[in-house]
Structures are given as C-alpha cells and as structure tokens.
Write an enzyme that holds these catalytic residues in place. Structure first.
Site, PDB file in Angstrom:
ATOM      1  N   GLU A  60       0.198   1.305 -31.569  1.00  0.00           N
ATOM      2  CA  GLU A  60       0.183   2.334 -32.861  1.00  0.00           C
ATOM      3  C   GLU A  60      -0.485   1.455 -34.144  1.00  0.00           C
ATOM      4  OE1 GLU A  60       2.405   4.138 -29.927  1.00  0.00           O
ATOM      5  OE2 GLU A  60       2.739   2.328 -30.507  1.00  0.00           O
ATOM      6  N   HIS A 129      13.316   8.124 -29.351  1.00  0.00           N
ATOM      7  CA  HIS A 129      12.222   9.172 -29.679  1.00  0.00           C
ATOM      8  C   HIS A 129      12.843  10.738 -30.268  1.00  0.00           C
ATOM      9  CE1 HIS A 129      11.387   6.836 -26.157  1.00  0.00           C
ATOM     10  NE2 HIS A 129      10.126   6.900 -26.148  1.00  0.00           N
TER      11      HIS A 129
END
Length: 323
Positions: A60, A129
């Site tokens: 990321e 998540h």
C-alpha cells in the site's frame, strides 16, 4: 435514469472519466484483469489496457506513493486500497506528503488524486478488514473526505473527486455495493461538500453517514408511528462539511442525533456533535445524542458482529430518550 447498483455506478463513473480525460488512470491490487476485489473495476482493463488500469505489488505504501507522485506530475490517478484497514501501511505517503504538498509549495503543486477505500463490517471479515476509519482522514488538513450512501451519490461524487485538484479519500461501505437505485446513464457530478436531506421532518434531526443512512431512514419510519417526524440528513462529505444544511435543520427541529458505524469514542460524530453544540446550542431543547459502534475490535463471529453494528433499534432508542 436506469436502475443500477452502487458498484455499477462507481464503475460507470470511472469509465466516463477515463473516456473524458486521458490523464485518468487506475492503480491497485488486482484492479486489472481480475476487476478489483469487489468488482468495481471490472471490464476497464479490457477497454483501457494495462497502462491505464495498473495492477500493483501488494504494498500500500507503493500504491499511495506512486499515486501521489503521478498526481503532482499532472496525471489524475484513482488508487484503490483493497480495504481501508490497510491505510496504516501508507500513512506517511498520504498524510505527510499528498495532503500537505499543495500547502508546502505555496499552492504551486496540485495533487489531483483519488484514493478509493472499501470499509465497514457485516461480512465476517474480522477485526483487520472491517473498520470504519473516516475520523482518521477528517483530522488531516488538505485531505477531502467523501462517504456516499446511494448509487446516485456514489457516481456523481466519484466524478467530482477525480476532477478535484486535491487528494480525496473516497470511502465505500462494502455492504452498499449491491444496493440499487436510479442513476443517470450520462456523466454528471455532485458538488463535494454539499449534504443531502434524505427525509424531511420537524421533530428531530438525524445525521447519518454511509450505510447508517438506511438504518436512520428505517428508524424514522418507526418513529413516525409514535408521532415523531425525523429529518434524516446525509452529509455525503465529512471534509468539507455542509454545516449550513445541518444547522438549519437543527434550528428547525431543536434536537440532534448523529449516527455512524465507526466506534463512538472519538468517531466522526464527536466532531459533528461539537460543531452543533458550538453553533446551535441555543436552539437545542435536549442533549445531543451519538450512536456508534462500541470501542472494541470488530468481532469475526456473525452474531457478535451483528451486535457490534449499530442500527435502527439504537437510533430509535436515542431519539426517544430526548423526544
């Protein structure tokens, strides 16, 4: 207009903007031939090729860093993080670089970058998540924060985000991807920073974000049976914030409840409640109430997860405690 899902509306917005402006491109993990983790970029790789729909390594920090550099160089990247929870890996690139560059270069640098991030609980994806982290982004000057609830809003706001010359955190609730609504087939934009009154009422203002807009609307229908007419407002954007629409509603209803799925402690509702207290306290006939998730990680267990997520029951209870 046509009936489209939230996911289809986002896909259309990306397609329209890529056709309109050759500087728009997409990058992220599995956004290419796979079509994105949740299918938002499906079909775009076939139509625009690998140079404009770019699969990245699983890092990321590289995704956000590359998007920042591309934006400063004159392109308009739309970066996708598979889950908002992974933003922690790229904090420096987003918060210290992308959000601050225009300020630090005296306005000479533009960072027209959109960062799409799915968030929210409800699919048993567990603690790493499933979070709603919009309050993190609200705290960073230089970053715009968009959080649409309907397919119509999702398409129009994503178009505006891509065209904006500033970095935009674009937050999409995972459980909204399948929600349907009327969406124009043509390209259109919605002003960033303009709230929408989803239901008019006279007795209490309920400000709700993302998936909680639907819970607020359900609560409003239940309250109507008890003679309480709730006005439901979706801010659609948390930065910039349409304070005028919110305050005008509070001045009319004299009561305020703010609802979000993020944890209640230091969540976005804390700032929204403080804003109303600062600027409309004299109009309130009752304390401000906040509805949010408990201060704990999101459970994996489906029954526990459902207990964790706030809903219409909690909203009705909050309203009845002040009305």
């Amino acid at each position: 207009m046509s009936e489209k899902t939230y996911l289809q509306a986002l896909n259309e917005a990306l397609r329209h903007e890529m056709e309109r402006d050759e500087n728009v491109f997409i990058l992220g993990e599995d956004v290419g031939q796979f079509g994105g983790c949740f299918g938002v970029t499906q079909g775009l790789f076939d139509d625009f090729g690998s140079e404009r729909v770019m699969d990245t390594p699983i890092t990321e920090s590289a995704i956000v860093g590359a998007a920042t550099g591309a934006a400063v160089s004159g392109l308009r990247p739309v970066a996708e993080l598979m889950f908002v929870d992974f933003i922690g890996v790229s904090m420096d690139q987003l918060f210290n670089q992308a959000a601050k560059m225009r300020f630090m270069f005296g306005g000479k640098a533009k960072v027209p970058m959109t960062l799409r991030m799915p968030q929210g609980a409800g699919i048993s994806a567990a603690a790493q998540h499933s979070q709603c982290l919009e309050s993190w982004f609200m705290n960073i000057p230089g970053l715009k924060v968009v959080i649409p609830s309907t397919p119509y809003d999702a398409k129009g706001l994503l178009v505006s985000a891509i065209r904006d010359d500033n970095p935009v955190a674009f937050l999409e609730h995972k459980l909204l991807y399948g929600v349907s609504g009327e969406v124009p087939d043509e390209n259109y934009s919605i002003e960033i920073g303009k709230a929408d009154v989803k239901r008019e009422g006279s007795d209490v203002t309920i400000l709700a974000t993302s998936k909680m807009v639907y819970e607020a609307l359900e609560a409003a229908e239940r309250l109507k049976a008890d003679g309480i007419e709730a006005e439901v407002i979706d801010p659609r954007c948390l930065m910039p914030l349409d304070k005028e629409t919110i305050l005008e509603s509070v001045k009319k209803t004299h009561a305020f409840v703010v609802v979000h799925e993020a944890v209640q402690y230091a969540g976005p509702g804390a700032e929204l409640a403080a804003m109303v207290a600062d600027e409309a306290l004299d109009y309130l006939d009752a304390p401000i109430k906040r509805v949010g998730a408990p201060f704990c990680p999101v459970p994996f267990s489906p029954p526990l997860e459902q207990q964790y997520i706030p809903g219409a029951d909690e909203i009705v209870e909050a309203v009845k405690s002040i009305r």
